[in-house]
Design an enzyme around this catalytic site. Sequence first.
Site, mmCIF file in Angstrom:
data_model
loop_
_atom_site.group_PDB
_atom_site.id
_atom_site.type_symbol
_atom_site.label_atom_id
_atom_site.label_comp_id
_atom_site.label_asym_id
_atom_site.label_seq_id
_atom_site.Cartn_x
_atom_site.Cartn_y
_atom_site.Cartn_z
ATOM 1 C CB SER A 164 22.854 17.219 47.861
ATOM 2 O OG SER A 164 24.223 17.019 48.101
ATOM 3 C CE LYS A 197 23.973 13.125 47.135
ATOM 4 N NZ LYS A 197 24.545 14.457 47.100
#
EC number: 3.4.11.19
Length: 520
Positions: free
Chosen positions: A62, A65
């Site tokens: 992540s 992102k």
Amino acid sequence: MSKFDLSALETFVRTIPQHYKGPGGAVAVLKDGKVVLRHAWGFADLSTRKAMTPETRMPICSVSKQFTCAVLLDSVGEPEVLDDALAAYLDKFAEKRPSVRDLCNNQSGLRDYWALTVLCGADPEGVFLPEQAQSLLRRLKTTHFAPGTHYSYCNGNFRILADLIEQHTGRSLIELLSERIFQPAGMKTAELIPDTALFDECTGYEGDTVRGFLPAVNRIHWMGDAGICASLDDMIAWEQFIDATRDDESGIYRRLSGLQTFSDGAAAPYGLGLKFEETGGKRLTGHGGALRGWRCQRWHCADERLSTIAMFNFEGGASDVAFKLMNIALGVPTSEQVRVAADAVWFGSWLDHETGLVLSLEDAGRGRMKARFGTGPEMMDVVGENEARSSMTAIRRDGDTIHLAREDENLSLTMQRLKGAAKQDIAGHYRSDELEADLLIVDEGGAFYGAFEGFLGKSDMYSLYEAGPDVWLLPVQRSMDAPSPGEWKLVFHRDAKGEITGMTVGCWLARHVDYRRIQE
């Protein structure tokens, strides 16, 4: 900031393999744009005895992102440019749609699509294709809170962003990341590899020293929310790029890391793919990453021109390591929270009727309680007879009521103690019209089990445990993404005759999904 103590950092790094047990990892610390610590240990693959090095690429999960949002700003412009395209994407919505900025700031109110894959019957180790992601996201009609009012982590926000960016530019996110971000930043080997099954340069491991370490199976196609693979040296280059462009008001990281607010004006903890944190009175920006077998974390302190990075090929505390490295570098003293003994009146389950979320508390000894509310257990310090808190949550007890506050999420709940036994009449067939998915509950020898069915398949049977009258918990510890949703909360509804008409199913990542009972 006190005097920078390199020896303290080196001493801590030497202890990492003993305190965070696993196959291997890599860490770095940068000060004023220069590398002051760069270290790797262990193995990238235990069976082939391939050593871990600073050049070894790993999924950054992540942490990807922020790079998706960087491409958005650099190739499209401000998020509002794509609002009309988002309205067309979420064309089935029956209520107010989120804005693209809400997506970037994790304020959309959309339920996390990885959590929803569980409700749609996904195999945790199954293949998940781009068209399946779009099918799931584009069938959504509701949010679990009004957009812009709260924070809730949602991977789907960034999956949608990737689709919108590609549609707007006519180019692939792979190309845009390479051209607009990785090349200018000098991230020589960083690459978006959407299909996790294709990455084989380093092995991620599940398990621990008790169960052993086994290669983790990942067969997900990521886009926007994860999927980038990079080495420690690539991540070092990103931090150096951030420092080199620190005085450029139009610089990409300056734009990414600006302050964000909720619709009521309160400061938000997250914006444009970055988490905001504070330590020692200093503002930090960064992000963590987790996928089965992998953990990653980076932090940057602009005021002191400091950055820390931690990357593990196992499910250990990379976030903890990166934060401790930052605190050591900043000279933030450690202090022990003063605690009092936890009264037994705390223990049990507490329900918020509006969201359907359940808080479960149990004694953890020495003035601490183990709380289950979000995606995983959190340790709470009991700081007064009727007060307890963790790094994320504060609770205050007033008799059979708990007032729960998560300031970062702009969330306040009033939770009632669950008293008494649950009726044993919950077996049946239930349907979510929004997800076009079913939940089957069976009674097998006096024990209840539930199974999810939907367009992604049929799940295993999961045990159900009663929490109180018409409230049951269904733990799911393995899902396609990591961490798993945790405990699904099932809150049953009855008519005037006392017959079950339906229920809501939810967890912190995906709250209040309505199911109706199907009469058979």
